[in-house]
Write a protein that holds these residues in place. Structure first.
Motif, PDB file in Angstrom:
ATOM      1  N   ARG A   1      -8.944  -7.560   2.825  1.00  0.00           N
ATOM      2  CA  ARG A   1      -9.402  -6.782   1.678  1.00  0.00           C
ATOM      3  C   ARG A   1     -10.368  -5.658   2.055  1.00  0.00           C
ATOM      4  O   ARG A   1     -10.221  -4.531   1.568  1.00  0.00           O
ATOM      5  CB  ARG A   1     -10.036  -7.714   0.647  1.00  0.00           C
TER       6      ARG A   1
ATOM      7  N   GLN B   1      -8.606  -2.247   3.131  1.00  0.00           N
ATOM      8  CA  GLN B   1      -7.502  -1.696   2.347  1.00  0.00           C
ATOM      9  C   GLN B   1      -7.949  -0.524   1.493  1.00  0.00           C
ATOM     10  O   GLN B   1      -9.129  -0.368   1.186  1.00  0.00           O
ATOM     11  CB  GLN B   1      -6.898  -2.781   1.451  1.00  0.00           C
TER      12      GLN B   1
ATOM     13  N   ASN C   1       0.833  -1.198   0.000  1.00  0.00           N
ATOM     14  CA  ASN C   1       0.000   0.000   0.000  1.00  0.00           C
ATOM     15  C   ASN C   1       0.874   1.256   0.000  1.00  0.00           C
ATOM     16  O   ASN C   1       0.634   2.194  -0.761  1.00  0.00           O
ATOM     17  CB  ASN C   1      -0.929  -0.018   1.216  1.00  0.00           C
TER      18      ASN C   1
END
Length: 158
Positions: free
Chosen positions: A133, A136, A95
């Motif tokens: 998930r 994020q 990220n």
């Protein structure tokens, strides 16, 4: 030609001041460009340092090596907390790298997509990804989903 010389003789002070200002702007622009290049390199070194520190765990702790096994059987041996933590840190690292590339703070990392596709083709990383998930950033979700062919819906941030 004579008119230019006459104009300069009458306005030499303004012309020299303007030249100095323009020269100052050019110097500042070149200096900023060099500073930006140096900062990008520094950012890349920092990102590489964190990458190395993260993967040092992988090499120092053999029990984490199962993460990269394509034949890991999660029904017999579920994901461990250490594996989950390692992959959580890795996803946060990805990220950060994507955000840095998006902001042009680093040059794009060649092969990142290929590395992520390889990683998330394994059972343990995919299982942890499914858990993480929803939490994020959208850019990370879209990239990993595109690479893995999973999750056509946006994550639910509940």
């Amino acid at each position: 030609m004579f008119s230019v010389i006459r104009w300069l003789s009458q306005h030499w002070l303004e012309a020299s001041q303007t030249g100095g200002i323009v020269g100052g702007f050019v110097f500042t622009a070149l200096s900023l460009r060099d500073t930006r290049k140096a900062q990008k390199i520094s950012n890349l070194f920092t990102l590489t340092h964190y990458h190395r520190e993260l993967y040092r765990q992988f090499f120092d702790r053999p029990e984490l090596r199962r993460i990269f096994r394509p034949d890991a059987d999660l029904s017999q041996h579920p994901v461990t907390e250490d594996e989950r933590l390692f992959l959580t840190l890795l996803i946060l690292h990805v990220n950060l790298a994507l955000e840095a590339m998006h902001m042009e703070a680093i040059t794009p990392i060649e092969g990142l997509a290929r590395d992520l596709a390889e990683l998330f083709s394994k059972p343990i990383p995919m299982a942890v990804w499914r858990e993480l998930r929803p939490f994020q950033n959208q850019e990370v979700v879209e990239m990993i989903d595109r690479l893995t062919g999973t999750g056509s819906q946006p994550p639910s941030h509940t």
